[in-house]
Design an enzyme around this catalytic site. Structure first.
Site, short mmCIF file in Angstrom:
data_model
loop_
_atom_site.label_atom_id
_atom_site.label_comp_id
_atom_site.label_asym_id
_atom_site.label_seq_id
_atom_site.Cartn_x
_atom_site.Cartn_y
_atom_site.Cartn_z
N LYS A 1 31.86 75.03 43.01
CA LYS A 1 30.45 75.40 43.07
C LYS A 1 30.13 76.06 44.42
O LYS A 1 30.95 76.03 45.33
CB LYS A 1 29.58 74.15 42.85
CG LYS A 1 29.83 73.46 41.50
CD LYS A 1 29.63 74.38 40.31
CE LYS A 1 29.38 73.66 39.01
NZ LYS A 1 30.57 73.22 38.26
C1 PLP Z 1 30.15 72.13 37.04
C2 PLP Z 1 29.23 72.01 35.90
C3 PLP Z 1 28.92 70.77 35.31
C4 PLP Z 1 29.62 69.49 35.66
O1 PLP Z 1 29.59 69.14 36.98
P1 PLP Z 1 30.74 68.15 37.52
O2 PLP Z 1 30.31 67.92 38.94
O3 PLP Z 1 32.04 68.84 37.39
O4 PLP Z 1 30.66 66.90 36.72
C5 PLP Z 1 27.99 70.74 34.31
N1 PLP Z 1 27.37 71.85 33.88
C6 PLP Z 1 27.64 73.04 34.40
C7 PLP Z 1 26.91 74.24 33.89
C8 PLP Z 1 28.59 73.17 35.42
O5 PLP Z 1 28.87 74.39 35.92
#
Ligand code: PLP
Length: 378
Positions: free
Chosen positions: A185
């Site tokens: 992210k």
């Molecule tokens: C990364 C992501 C998640 C999940 O987040 P985690 O921290 O990996 O559990 C959920 N929805 C979207 C759209 C994402 O990009």
């Protein structure tokens, strides 16, 4: 083909100050949730205009806990998009509720609000919109629909930290807003997430669900009155998150700059010449978590995306795909979903590709990626 190192589509960059801060936590004698988590939560809260914020060990559990706080469970329906990471729909099933999908808009690749409104039934209790690539949906219309039908909203803003809607920061307004700090992210805590909530009562519930349903009283009083889990963020993770979060504005600005350079390099006749669709050129709202193309179908019968990915890989450029349609996974087919139900999502899910975009990426990397795309699509 080239001597240059492989260009990945995403990678985290952790600076030396952050690495030193993690070392300090490790030497401090307190490595689980403690002062660093508190500091991270209070900085996030300030960033979101003073709204309360709780951190967790993933973006996934963050959304699940929001649904639990909202009282969502068996017999309830929750509407979401079929084009997201599968976590978005899995959390609905996890609570015992029923996932309902509404097709996406072919240009934004986000949930189509007309189709969302048509999917509402008397059993609908909540909506989980997703801001794919960091591009928000029409937030005024989303909340008008939610208010009209008395629905809770759990915004899956996992990709949208630093994004905004008409000058208002995503997370600084609305109902529940969930972010992820997973490694790829825009900012990371290695793994982690945070939830923006509405009031102290919701915070109290979030803290219970985060740690086994426990409430404490005085020195030795303890009780459990709901089923919670083990979802707390560690101080090790929070130290990484704090080090990254210090640069959030520069990160967002840099990614917008890279995205603008992508458009400049592709040129205004790119779609006409190569048949691939560019994303919406939004440099105000989106944080450009991802830079995505929709590939043209091929005429030679070969699969468009797999062929493209193989060509790009051979030229030393990494490509991802975010995301295959959730409703066509085996577990979702077993719930009755099938091909043809969400035709826009099925086309986008088959042809979407993610080009390199990460915090340490350089302008020259954009040029390399664009040259490779043009070469692959020629
Ligand atoms: C990364 C992501 C998640 C999940 O987040 P985690 O921290 O990996 O559990 C959920 N929805 C979207 C759209 C994402 O990009």
């Amino acid at each position: 083909m080239s001597q240059q190192p492989f260009l990945p589509f995403s990678k985290p960059t952790i600076d030396e100050d952050t690495i030193a801060a993690v070392g300090e936590v490790l030497r401090s004698g307190w490595i689980t949730s403690g002062p660093k988590v508190q500091a991270f939560e209070s900085q996030l809260s300030a960033y979101f205009g003073g709204r309360p914020v709780c951190t967790f060990n993933s973006g996934t559990c963050t959304m699940e806990i929001a649904l639990r706080i909202a009282g969502i469970g068996a017999g309830d329906e929750v509407i979401t998009t079929p084009i997201s990471w599968v976590a978005t729909a899995n959390v609905i099933i996890e609570t015992g509720a029923t996932p309902v999908f509404a097709d996406i808009d072919p240009l934004t690749h986000n949930i189509d609000l007309d189709k969302l409104e048509s999917a509402i039934t008397p059993r609908t209790k909540a909506i989980i919109p997703v801001y794919l690539a960091g591009l928000p949906i029409d937030m005024d219309r989303l909340y008008a629909i939610a208010n009209k039908h008395q629905l809770r909203v759990v915004e899956d803003a996992a990709q949208a930290l630093g994004s905004s809607w008409n000058g208002k920061r995503i997370g600084a307004f609305g109902d529940f807003v969930s972010f992820s700090f997973q490694a790829n992210k825009n900012i990371t805590s290695s793994e982690g997430g945070c939830l923006v909530l509405n009031n102290a009562e919701e915070v109290r519930l979030a803290e219970k669900y985060r740690l086994q349903g426990v409430t404490r009283n005085g020195f030795d009083g303890i009780d459990v009155d709901v089923l919670g889990g083990k979802f707390n963020m560690t101080d090790v993770a929070a130290a990484i998150g704090l080090g990254q979060f210090a640069h959030i504005d520069a990160i967002t600005a840099h990614r917008r700059h890279l995205a603008q350079h992508y458009f400049a390099c592709f040129g205004s006749d790119f779609t006409e010449k190569y048949g691939a669709e560019l994303p919406i050129p939004d440099f105000q709202n989106s944080n450009w978590h991802l830079f995505q193309l929709i590939l043209p179908e091929r005429t030679d019968g070969k699969p468009a995306r797999a062929t493209f990915m193989e060509q790009m890989q051979a030229m030393g450029v990494g490509v991802g795909y975010h995301y295959p349609p959730i409703h066509l996974f085996t577990m979702y087919r077993a719930l009755g979903f099938k091909e043809g139900m969400f035709p826009v999502a099925e086309r986008i899910g088959r042809l979407i590709v993610t080009l390199p975009m990460f915090n340490a990426m350089k302008i020259s990397d954009v040029e390399r990626a664009v040259d490779a795309v043009k070469c692959a699509l020629k």
